[in-house]
Write a protein that holds these residues in place. Structure first.
Motif, PDB file in Angstrom:
ATOM      1  N   ILE A   1     -62.076  34.910  13.073  1.00  0.00           N
ATOM      2  CA  ILE A   1     -61.023  34.980  14.088  1.00  0.00           C
ATOM      3  C   ILE A   1     -59.706  34.547  13.445  1.00  0.00           C
ATOM      4  O   ILE A   1     -59.678  33.622  12.648  1.00  0.00           O
ATOM      5  CB  ILE A   1     -61.338  34.053  15.275  1.00  0.00           C
ATOM      6  N   MET A   2     -58.634  35.246  13.810  1.00  0.00           N
ATOM      7  CA  MET A   2     -57.305  34.853  13.339  1.00  0.00           C
ATOM      8  C   MET A   2     -56.337  34.916  14.503  1.00  0.00           C
ATOM      9  O   MET A   2     -56.413  35.815  15.354  1.00  0.00           O
ATOM     10  CB  MET A   2     -56.829  35.769  12.208  1.00  0.00           C
ATOM     11  N   VAL A   3     -55.412  33.968  14.553  1.00  0.00           N
ATOM     12  CA  VAL A   3     -54.407  33.939  15.605  1.00  0.00           C
ATOM     13  C   VAL A   3     -53.040  34.302  15.025  1.00  0.00           C
ATOM     14  O   VAL A   3     -52.707  33.928  13.900  1.00  0.00           O
ATOM     15  CB  VAL A   3     -54.361  32.560  16.301  1.00  0.00           C
ATOM     16  N   PHE A   4     -52.274  35.067  15.815  1.00  0.00           N
ATOM     17  CA  PHE A   4     -50.925  35.492  15.437  1.00  0.00           C
ATOM     18  C   PHE A   4     -49.966  34.972  16.513  1.00  0.00           C
ATOM     19  O   PHE A   4     -49.989  35.445  17.653  1.00  0.00           O
ATOM     20  CB  PHE A   4     -50.844  37.021  15.348  1.00  0.00           C
ATOM     21  N   PRO A   5     -49.136  33.983  16.185  1.00  0.00           N
ATOM     22  CA  PRO A   5     -48.267  33.367  17.192  1.00  0.00           C
ATOM     23  C   PRO A   5     -47.314  34.373  17.846  1.00  0.00           C
ATOM     24  O   PRO A   5     -46.874  35.347  17.217  1.00  0.00           O
ATOM     25  CB  PRO A   5     -47.489  32.314  16.387  1.00  0.00           C
ATOM     26  N   GLN A   6     -47.012  34.115  19.083  1.00  0.00           N
ATOM     27  CA  GLN A   6     -46.177  35.007  19.884  1.00  0.00           C
ATOM     28  C   GLN A   6     -44.853  35.332  19.196  1.00  0.00           C
ATOM     29  O   GLN A   6     -44.157  34.465  18.693  1.00  0.00           O
ATOM     30  CB  GLN A   6     -45.889  34.350  21.237  1.00  0.00           C
ATOM     31  N   GLY A   7     -44.532  36.619  19.190  1.00  0.00           N
ATOM     32  CA  GLY A   7     -43.233  37.075  18.721  1.00  0.00           C
ATOM     33  C   GLY A   7     -43.089  37.233  17.223  1.00  0.00           C
ATOM     34  O   GLY A   7     -42.077  37.783  16.759  1.00  0.00           O
ATOM     35  N   LEU A   8     -44.066  36.780  16.426  1.00  0.00           N
ATOM     36  CA  LEU A   8     -43.934  36.866  14.970  1.00  0.00           C
ATOM     37  C   LEU A   8     -44.434  38.213  14.457  1.00  0.00           C
ATOM     38  O   LEU A   8     -45.396  38.776  14.966  1.00  0.00           O
ATOM     39  CB  LEU A   8     -44.714  35.740  14.289  1.00  0.00           C
ATOM     40  N   PHE A   9     -43.780  38.715  13.408  1.00  0.00           N
ATOM     41  CA  PHE A   9     -44.213  39.964  12.790  1.00  0.00           C
ATOM     42  C   PHE A   9     -45.562  39.761  12.107  1.00  0.00           C
ATOM     43  O   PHE A   9     -45.768  38.780  11.384  1.00  0.00           O
ATOM     44  CB  PHE A   9     -43.180  40.443  11.765  1.00  0.00           C
ATOM     45  N   HIS A  10     -46.469  40.716  12.324  1.00  0.00           N
ATOM     46  CA  HIS A  10     -47.799  40.628  11.722  1.00  0.00           C
ATOM     47  C   HIS A  10     -48.358  42.030  11.501  1.00  0.00           C
ATOM     48  O   HIS A  10     -47.779  43.029  11.952  1.00  0.00           O
ATOM     49  CB  HIS A  10     -48.743  39.785  12.591  1.00  0.00           C
ATOM     50  N   PHE A  11     -49.482  42.115  10.802  1.00  0.00           N
ATOM     51  CA  PHE A  11     -50.051  43.408  10.434  1.00  0.00           C
ATOM     52  C   PHE A  11     -51.545  43.257  10.181  1.00  0.00           C
ATOM     53  O   PHE A  11     -52.058  42.144   9.999  1.00  0.00           O
ATOM     54  CB  PHE A  11     -49.376  43.958   9.168  1.00  0.00           C
ATOM     55  N   GLN A  12     -52.242  44.405  10.148  1.00  0.00           N
ATOM     56  CA  GLN A  12     -53.662  44.447   9.786  1.00  0.00           C
ATOM     57  C   GLN A  12     -53.904  45.685   8.923  1.00  0.00           C
ATOM     58  O   GLN A  12     -53.363  46.765   9.214  1.00  0.00           O
ATOM     59  CB  GLN A  12     -54.553  44.517  11.033  1.00  0.00           C
ATOM     60  N   ILE A  13     -54.710  45.535   7.862  1.00  0.00           N
ATOM     61  CA  ILE A  13     -54.997  46.632   6.934  1.00  0.00           C
ATOM     62  C   ILE A  13     -56.491  46.620   6.596  1.00  0.00           C
ATOM     63  O   ILE A  13     -57.084  45.553   6.409  1.00  0.00           O
ATOM     64  CB  ILE A  13     -54.194  46.505   5.622  1.00  0.00           C
ATOM     65  N   ASN A  14     -57.072  47.803   6.498  1.00  0.00           N
ATOM     66  CA  ASN A  14     -58.451  47.938   6.028  1.00  0.00           C
ATOM     67  C   ASN A  14     -58.428  48.485   4.610  1.00  0.00           C
ATOM     68  O   ASN A  14     -58.243  49.684   4.401  1.00  0.00           O
ATOM     69  CB  ASN A  14     -59.246  48.865   6.948  1.00  0.00           C
ATOM     70  N   PHE A  15     -58.612  47.609   3.624  1.00  0.00           N
ATOM     71  CA  PHE A  15     -58.653  48.033   2.232  1.00  0.00           C
ATOM     72  C   PHE A  15     -60.065  48.464   1.809  1.00  0.00           C
ATOM     73  O   PHE A  15     -60.275  48.890   0.675  1.00  0.00           O
ATOM     74  CB  PHE A  15     -58.196  46.901   1.308  1.00  0.00           C
ATOM     75  N   GLY A  16     -61.031  48.342   2.706  1.00  0.00           N
ATOM     76  CA  GLY A  16     -62.417  48.642   2.376  1.00  0.00           C
ATOM     77  C   GLY A  16     -62.743  50.122   2.380  1.00  0.00           C
ATOM     78  O   GLY A  16     -61.894  50.973   2.660  1.00  0.00           O
ATOM     79  N   LYS A  17     -64.002  50.420   2.107  1.00  0.00           N
ATOM     80  CA  LYS A  17     -64.469  51.808   2.060  1.00  0.00           C
ATOM     81  C   LYS A  17     -65.192  52.222   3.333  1.00  0.00           C
ATOM     82  O   LYS A  17     -65.645  53.353   3.458  1.00  0.00           O
ATOM     83  CB  LYS A  17     -65.395  51.998   0.849  1.00  0.00           C
TER      84      LYS A  17
END
Length: 209
Positions: A138-154
């Motif tokens: 689990i990961m939390v991303f604080p309100q209003g901050l720029f964030h991203f998610q990437i799948n580098f897997g196969k």
């Protein structure tokens, strides 16, 4: 004694007024910063409190190889006024949710399967917080901050996301810059990109100007 009884009566009255079980959204009404108006309770059904869309795999055949299936108040009226919502995130191999922000909510991401590299940037010192997440993380991303998610897997990755707002809002940085008619010279001045780069990105994302 009378003063105590009067105060107790006020407390009971106030509690009764505030003790509303739910406020299912009337989606035909106008949405305001405080939410939608309530549907008449006589018209509320179990369907207002159940959303089945998160069990369906999203279509990742797009430019970002990702799909977000929202369960926000617009899709799930029972959330209105409850301060919570959810979404499903599907990431194909190479898929990415570009740098973005949710102006109205903090995000909590749970990885159901696969690996997702995710991060956010603080507003005070531009500090980067980065982690590759695996199943069960689990990961939390604080309100209003720029964030991203990437799948580098196969293999495809799946995450379930929760927000502390029924309507968290979304602004994707790339689309805000390159998918509209903001004049290219202004984009170049504010991003330090050259004209060729800006025109290329506008062409990819459908912008003009």
């Amino acid at each position: 004694m009378l003063h105590v009884l009067f105060l107790f009566s006020l407390i009971l009255t106030s509690t009764h007024v505030l003790a509303q079980d739910f406020c299912v959204a009337n989606l035909k009404g106008v949405q305001t910063p405080s939410g939608y108006s309530c549907k008449m309770e006589s018209k509320v059904t179990i369907k207002d409190f159940v959303f089945t869309g998160l069990g369906v795999e999203g279509n990742t055949t797009n430019i970002i190889k990702a799909a977000v299936t929202p369960a926000f108040v617009g899709q799930f009226p029972g959330l209105n006024g409850l301060g919570i919502s959810a979404a499903r995130l599907d990431l194909a191999p190479g898929g990415v949710v570009p740098m973005h922000t949710h102006p109205a909510a903090t995000e909590l991401l749970y990885v159901e399967h696969g690996h997702i590299t995710a991060g956010f940037i603080s507003s005070s010192a531009n500090t980067v917080f980065l982690q590759t997440l695996k199943k069960g993380d689990i990961m939390v991303f604080p309100q209003g901050l720029f964030h991203f998610q990437i799948n580098f897997g196969k293999r495809p990755s799946l995450a379930i996301v929760n927000f502390n707002s029924p309507n968290p809002g979304l602004q994707i940085l790339d689309f805000a810059l390159f998918a509209n008619d903001l004049p290219s010279d202004l984009v170049e001045k504010t991003t330090f990109l050259d004209d060729a780069q800006v025109k290329k990105l506008k062409g990819v994302l459908g912008g003009s100007g």
